[in-house]
Design a protein around this motif. Sequence first.
Motif, PDB file in Angstrom:
ATOM      1  N   ASP A   1       0.877  -1.173   0.000  1.00 33.06           N
ATOM      2  CA  ASP A   1       0.000   0.000   0.000  1.00 33.06           C
ATOM      3  C   ASP A   1       0.911   1.219   0.000  1.00 33.06           C
ATOM      4  O   ASP A   1       1.375   1.677   1.040  1.00 33.06           O
ATOM      5  CB  ASP A   1      -0.893  -0.016   1.250  1.00 33.06           C
ATOM      6  CG  ASP A   1      -1.765   1.221   1.366  1.00 33.06           C
ATOM      7  OD1 ASP A   1      -1.904   1.957   0.359  1.00 33.06           O
ATOM      8  OD2 ASP A   1      -2.299   1.477   2.459  1.00 33.06           O
ATOM      9  N   PHE A   2       1.194   1.749  -1.187  1.00 32.85           N
ATOM     10  CA  PHE A   2       2.113   2.875  -1.301  1.00 32.85           C
ATOM     11  C   PHE A   2       1.442   4.162  -0.820  1.00 32.85           C
ATOM     12  O   PHE A   2       0.388   4.553  -1.314  1.00 32.85           O
ATOM     13  CB  PHE A   2       2.593   3.056  -2.742  1.00 32.85           C
ATOM     14  CG  PHE A   2       3.659   2.082  -3.149  1.00 32.85           C
ATOM     15  CD1 PHE A   2       4.974   2.275  -2.757  1.00 32.85           C
ATOM     16  CD2 PHE A   2       3.341   0.967  -3.913  1.00 32.85           C
ATOM     17  CE1 PHE A   2       5.971   1.379  -3.127  1.00 32.85           C
ATOM     18  CE2 PHE A   2       4.323   0.063  -4.278  1.00 32.85           C
ATOM     19  CZ  PHE A   2       5.642   0.270  -3.889  1.00 32.85           C
TER      20      PHE A   2
ATOM     21  N   TYR B   1       3.553   6.865  -0.633  1.00 34.70           N
ATOM     22  CA  TYR B   1       4.414   7.857  -1.277  1.00 34.70           C
ATOM     23  C   TYR B   1       5.407   7.112  -2.149  1.00 34.70           C
ATOM     24  O   TYR B   1       5.957   6.093  -1.733  1.00 34.70           O
ATOM     25  CB  TYR B   1       5.152   8.627  -0.180  1.00 34.70           C
ATOM     26  CG  TYR B   1       6.190   9.642  -0.607  1.00 34.70           C
ATOM     27  CD1 TYR B   1       5.860  10.986  -0.726  1.00 34.70           C
ATOM     28  CD2 TYR B   1       7.510   9.264  -0.840  1.00 34.70           C
ATOM     29  CE1 TYR B   1       6.825  11.928  -1.067  1.00 34.70           C
ATOM     30  CE2 TYR B   1       8.472  10.197  -1.184  1.00 34.70           C
ATOM     31  CZ  TYR B   1       8.127  11.529  -1.299  1.00 34.70           C
ATOM     32  OH  TYR B   1       9.081  12.454  -1.640  1.00 34.70           O
TER      33      TYR B   1
ATOM     34  N   HIS C   1       4.494   0.072 -14.056  1.00 38.58           N
ATOM     35  CA  HIS C   1       3.817   0.861 -13.029  1.00 38.58           C
ATOM     36  C   HIS C   1       4.501   0.649 -11.674  1.00 38.58           C
ATOM     37  O   HIS C   1       5.702   0.828 -11.555  1.00 38.58           O
ATOM     38  CB  HIS C   1       2.338   0.500 -12.997  1.00 38.58           C
ATOM     39  CG  HIS C   1       1.484   1.514 -12.294  1.00 38.58           C
ATOM     40  ND1 HIS C   1       1.539   2.861 -12.583  1.00 38.58           N
ATOM     41  CD2 HIS C   1       0.570   1.381 -11.296  1.00 38.58           C
ATOM     42  CE1 HIS C   1       0.695   3.508 -11.806  1.00 38.58           C
ATOM     43  NE2 HIS C   1       0.106   2.632 -11.017  1.00 38.58           N
ATOM     44  N   ASP C   2       3.760   0.265 -10.606  1.00 40.26           N
ATOM     45  CA  ASP C   2       4.359   0.145  -9.274  1.00 40.26           C
ATOM     46  C   ASP C   2       5.337  -1.028  -9.175  1.00 40.26           C
ATOM     47  O   ASP C   2       6.185  -1.050  -8.279  1.00 40.26           O
ATOM     48  CB  ASP C   2       3.269  -0.025  -8.214  1.00 40.26           C
ATOM     49  CG  ASP C   2       2.565   1.291  -7.905  1.00 40.26           C
ATOM     50  OD1 ASP C   2       3.033   2.336  -8.397  1.00 40.26           O
ATOM     51  OD2 ASP C   2       1.539   1.270  -7.196  1.00 40.26           O
TER      52      ASP C   2
ATOM     53  N   TYR D   1       4.549  13.586  -4.733  1.00 33.13           N
ATOM     54  CA  TYR D   1       4.689  12.130  -4.809  1.00 33.13           C
ATOM     55  C   TYR D   1       3.794  11.399  -3.810  1.00 33.13           C
ATOM     56  O   TYR D   1       3.854  10.173  -3.720  1.00 33.13           O
ATOM     57  CB  TYR D   1       6.143  11.733  -4.582  1.00 33.13           C
ATOM     58  CG  TYR D   1       7.082  12.315  -5.619  1.00 33.13           C
ATOM     59  CD1 TYR D   1       6.879  12.078  -6.978  1.00 33.13           C
ATOM     60  CD2 TYR D   1       8.158  13.122  -5.243  1.00 33.13           C
ATOM     61  CE1 TYR D   1       7.725  12.630  -7.925  1.00 33.13           C
ATOM     62  CE2 TYR D   1       9.011  13.673  -6.188  1.00 33.13           C
ATOM     63  CZ  TYR D   1       8.785  13.427  -7.524  1.00 33.13           C
ATOM     64  OH  TYR D   1       9.615  13.970  -8.461  1.00 33.13           O
TER      65      TYR D   1
ATOM     66  N   ARG E   1       0.466   9.686  -2.617  1.00 36.76           N
ATOM     67  CA  ARG E   1      -0.624   9.031  -3.331  1.00 36.76           C
ATOM     68  C   ARG E   1      -1.982   9.623  -2.955  1.00 36.76           C
ATOM     69  O   ARG E   1      -2.965   9.424  -3.648  1.00 36.76           O
ATOM     70  CB  ARG E   1      -0.611   7.521  -3.028  1.00 36.76           C
ATOM     71  CG  ARG E   1       0.513   6.791  -3.767  1.00 36.76           C
ATOM     72  CD  ARG E   1       0.257   6.856  -5.266  1.00 36.76           C
ATOM     73  NE  ARG E   1       1.319   6.298  -6.051  1.00 36.76           N
ATOM     74  CZ  ARG E   1       1.425   5.009  -6.376  1.00 36.76           C
ATOM     75  NH1 ARG E   1       0.550   4.130  -5.909  1.00 36.76           N
ATOM     76  NH2 ARG E   1       2.411   4.599  -7.134  1.00 36.76           N
ATOM     77  N   ASP E   2      -2.021  10.313  -1.855  1.00 35.89           N
ATOM     78  CA  ASP E   2      -3.239  10.967  -1.388  1.00 35.89           C
ATOM     79  C   ASP E   2      -2.811  12.265  -0.730  1.00 35.89           C
ATOM     80  O   ASP E   2      -1.643  12.436  -0.388  1.00 35.89           O
ATOM     81  CB  ASP E   2      -3.975  10.072  -0.390  1.00 35.89           C
ATOM     82  CG  ASP E   2      -5.484  10.288  -0.418  1.00 35.89           C
ATOM     83  OD1 ASP E   2      -5.921  11.349  -0.936  1.00 35.89           O
ATOM     84  OD2 ASP E   2      -6.201   9.413   0.070  1.00 35.89           O
TER      85      ASP E   2
ATOM     86  N   TYR F   1       5.593   2.805   2.324  1.00 38.29           N
ATOM     87  CA  TYR F   1       4.454   1.916   2.125  1.00 38.29           C
ATOM     88  C   TYR F   1       4.184   1.058   3.353  1.00 38.29           C
ATOM     89  O   TYR F   1       4.997   0.961   4.260  1.00 38.29           O
ATOM     90  CB  TYR F   1       4.686   1.004   0.906  1.00 38.29           C
ATOM     91  CG  TYR F   1       5.911   0.112   0.993  1.00 38.29           C
ATOM     92  CD1 TYR F   1       5.837  -1.145   1.613  1.00 38.29           C
ATOM     93  CD2 TYR F   1       7.128   0.487   0.437  1.00 38.29           C
ATOM     94  CE1 TYR F   1       6.939  -1.978   1.689  1.00 38.29           C
ATOM     95  CE2 TYR F   1       8.241  -0.344   0.497  1.00 38.29           C
ATOM     96  CZ  TYR F   1       8.141  -1.561   1.126  1.00 38.29           C
ATOM     97  OH  TYR F   1       9.244  -2.382   1.193  1.00 38.29           O
TER      98      TYR F   1
END
Length: 301
Positions: free
Chosen positions: A8-9, A11, A75-76, A219, A221-222, A299
Amino acid sequence: MDVRNVRDFIYIDIDRVKSIISQLEEGLVDQTQTLKGKSEGAALGGEGGITGFLKGKADSELKLHQQLSETKSMHDYIYNKAEKLLLDKKQLLRVPNKETSYSEKMRDSIGRNSFVLVRGKILINDFSQLKKLIDNWEKLSKYFAKCSIHADRDKLTLEQANETYMNLLQNFTKDFDEEMRKGMLLFIDMFYKDRIVIKIIPYVESPDFRLVGNIDKQYLRDDIDSITYKYGTAPYSNWTIFGQIASLPPKNESNEQFNMTGNQIESAFNAIFDEYRNIERMAQSVTYPEIAITPIAIYRE
């Protein structure tokens, strides 16, 4: 069986991750193509010749091939690739590792490495939120004092309620007069502004040893408010930070002009929060025994 961790990233700086891979592999492939196909055969027979050279019966097989092309963006997963490359080349140090407790030897070994993968408790210090808190501390103190006596309002006379209210208000603000408030606001404006600092504590028994870095908001994610709403500024679960070592401050470093260390300024900030809920420990800078890092990915697993 290939078991892969789902991260669960919170950043991730993809540009830095790509830079690491491209330097280690002399280039970067961020997309892969998978080809899937099947063949069907058909027997063909015939009599005769072709321009007089082929005669007799000829059997041949015609291959019909259907091919599906699938393009995948890394991607990730590109982070997994960077981490594995660094581990394979022994350029990434895990903390904690076989060293189960903090020591000067372990701290020095971290400083000799370029990259670290640190797991532990984190603190998220959002200075824009701190500034709002300091700016409105008097109003909040009045609100806290009112709430504290609200439950007993029917048991107290008006005089008792007023006395209790004033005592609570004085208790909330006794170490935080107007000059202190203005000084802290000025200090934040000059040195912190809207900085977000993240600190990770890999050894619970040595909470003063932390790896510290600034967060680049682009950077995340939220947005930071959503993150602190979901997890708080001091999450209970362990998080992991993949980062690059920035500096290793020396021991007993002090500011000769003011005869003041970063830890003393940190203590001044902490006085605001001690009677509220111990929100965070704020630091003037990264000081011994802390280590400064550049966060690349943060993460949970």
